[in-house]
Design an enzyme around this catalytic site. Structure first.
Site, PDB file in Angstrom:
ATOM      1  CE  LYS A   8       0.547   1.075   4.580  1.00 22.88           C
ATOM      2  NZ  LYS A   8       0.524   2.324   5.360  1.00 22.88           N
TER       3      LYS A   8
ATOM      4  NE  ARG B 284       5.835   8.176   8.109  1.00 23.78           N
ATOM      5  CZ  ARG B 284       6.529   7.671   9.115  1.00 23.78           C
ATOM      6  NH1 ARG B 284       7.734   7.175   8.908  1.00 23.78           N
ATOM      7  NH2 ARG B 284       6.032   7.635  10.326  1.00 23.78           N
TER       8      ARG B 284
END
Length: 392
Positions: free
Chosen positions: A248, A312
Site C-alpha cells: 500500500k 507520509r
C-alpha cells in the site's frame, strides 16, 4: 469451611495436588505461568503511538503481562537532552510524538540486548531496512519460546537468493520471515488503517493481526493491542496481511504523484483501484492460496485508502513532484528525521519482479520505482494508468 467442601486425601489429613487442581481448576486460581514481559523495539512516531496502547493494556491485564514495558530507544540528543532520559523523566517522546504522554510504565532502554532480556513478547516497529542488523544482535540472547509481532510495513529483498525459499520469488522475503529466520522464533504481524497521529489521539480505528498460530498465539496478542478505540481482528492469513501493509505504501506514492500533478479524486480513485488489483495479483503470484476476505480487513482496502489520502508516503511524493527536489531532501524537510518506506519498497518490489520477468504485468508498481529513481517523469504516470492491462 466444612470438610465436605474441601477435597481431601484418604487419611483426611492432607490435600493431594490432583485434588487441589480438581477443586480450584488448573488454569484459574492457581497460576502456572508468570506474566509475559513485553519489549517494544523502536521508538519513532508509530512505535511511540503503539507504546501508549501497550502501556495501557499491560496494566489492564496484570495476570497476563508484566506491568513494565521496555522500549528500545536509539539514543539521540534533542534540544541538548538525551531522548531516553526525557522519555523516562517526562514520559514524552519530544522528537517523534511531541505533546503526547506515554504511560509511566513504558521505560526507555538504549541498549538493545538489555531491552529484550527476559522478554516473552517482542514488538518490532522500526524501519524495515534495519531489521536484519537488529535481529543479528539478538541472536542467542532470547529464548526459543519468545513470541514476536511485526508492525513493520515493508519487505526485504534477498539479493543472494538464500534463506526462506526466496529464489522462486525473485529474492522476496517478508520482514516476518527475516525475523523468524534469524531468531528462530514465531512471528505474527499487525497491519491496518492506522495513521500514527490519529492512533496517538485515541481516535477510533481498526487493525488486523495476521497470526499463523491463531489458536495458540492470537488471544494473547489481541489482549496486548485491543482497546475501545483500537479494535483488533485476528486472521490466519498472515502473508496477505503483511504484503498488504507493504504494498500500500507503493500505491500511496502513485497517489502522491497524481496529487502533485494536480489531478483530482477521480484519478486518485483509479490509482487506488489499479493498485489494489496489482496487490491482489502480486500476493497470489508470490504466495498462492491467499484468502480474498483478508483484503477486506483493515489491513487491506481500508489501509490502502487511508494511506493514499493521509500517509507520509503520499505527502512526500506530492512534494517531490511540486518542488523538484530529491526524495532525500523532501524527506528531511517533511518527516522530522524519519523516512518514507514507499520508495524503498517500490525499488525492492521492482527488482524482484524484474528478476522473475513480471515487471510488465505490474505497470503501476514499476512506474512508481522508475519515477522515484529518476528513470521516468512523474507526468508519465497517467499514461501508464491509461494503458494499464486492466483496461485492455
Amino acid at each position: 469451611m466444612s470438610s465436605s467442601r474441601i477435597p481431601q486425601c484418604e487419611n483426611s489429613s492432607r490435600l493431594s495436588l490432583s485434588s487441589i487442581f480438581r477443586y480450584f481448576g488448573t488454569t484459574s486460581t492457581i497460576a502456572t505461568m508468570s506474566p509475559k514481559k513485553v519489549t517494544i523495539i523502536g521508538s519513532g512516531n508509530w512505535g511511540s503511538a503503539i507504546a501508549r496502547i501497550v502501556g495501557s493494556t499491560t496494566k489492564s491485564f496484570p495476570d497476563e503481562f508484566d506491568p513494565t514495558v521496555r522500549m528500545w530507544v536509539f539514543e539521540e540528543i534533542v534540544n541538548g537532552e538525551k531522548l531516553s532520559e526525557v522519555i523516562n523523566n517526562r514520559h514524552e517522546n519530544i522528537k517523534y510524538l511531541p505533546g503526547k504522554v506515554l504511560p509511566n510504565n513504558v521505560v526507555a532502554v538504549t541498549d538493545l540486548v538489555e531491552s529484550c532480556e527476559g522478554s516473552n513478547v517482542l514488538v518490532f516497529v522500526v524501519p524495515h531496512q534495519f531489521v536484519k542488523g537488529i535481529c543479528e544482535k539478538l541472536v542467542g540472547k532470547i529464548p526459543a519460546d519468545t513470541q514476536a509481532i511485526s508492525l513493520i510495513k515493508g519487505i526485504s529483498f534477498d539479493k543472494t537468493n538464500q534463506g526462506v525459499s526466496t529464489e522462486k520469488r525473485g529474492g522476496l522475503k517478508l520482514i516476518s520471515e527475516e525475523i523468524k529466520e534469524i531468531l528462530k522464533i514465531e512471528v505474527s504481524v499487525l497491519m491496518g488503517a492506522n495513521l500514527a497521529p490519529e492512533v496517538a489521539n485515541d481516535n477510533f480505528c481498526e487493525a488486523t493481526i495476521g497470526c499463523k498460530r491463531k489458536a495458540e498465539d492470537g488471544p494473547l496478542l489481541k489482549k496486548l493491542f485491543h482497546t475501545d478505540n483500537f479494535r483488533i481482528n485476528v486472521v490466519e492469513d498472515a502473508h496477505t496481511v503483511e504484503l498488504c501493509g507493504a504494498l500500500k505504501n507503493v500505491v500511496a506514492c502513485a497517489a502522491g504523484f497524481t496529487d502533485g500533478l494536480g489531478y483530482g479524486d477521480n484519478t486518485k480513485a483509479a490509482v487506488i483501484r489499479l493498485g489494489l488489483m496489482e496487490t491482489t495479483k502480486f500476493v497470489e503470484h508470490y504466495y498462492p492460496g491467499s484468502n480474498l476476505q483478508t483484503f477486506f480487513e483493515s489491513c487491506g482496502i481500508a489501509d490502502l485508502i487511508t494511506t493514499c489520502y493521509g500517509g507520509r508516503n503520499r505527502k512526500v511524493c506530492e512534494a517531490f513532484v511540486k518542488t523538484g527536489k530529491s526524495m532525500a531532501e523532501v524527506e528531511k524537510e517533511l518527516l522530522n528525521g524519519q523516512s518514507a518506506q514507499g520508495p524503498l519498497t517500490a525499488e525492492e518490489v521492482y527488482l524482484m519482479m524484474h528478476k522473475t520477468g513480471l515487471d510488465a504485468k505490474f505497470p503501476l508498481f514499476t512506474a512508481v520505482h522508475k519515477i522515484c529513481a529518476g528513470e521516468m517523469k512523474p507526468a508519465e504516470l497517467v499514461d501508464c494508468l491509461r494503458n494499464h492491462p486492466e483496461h485492455m
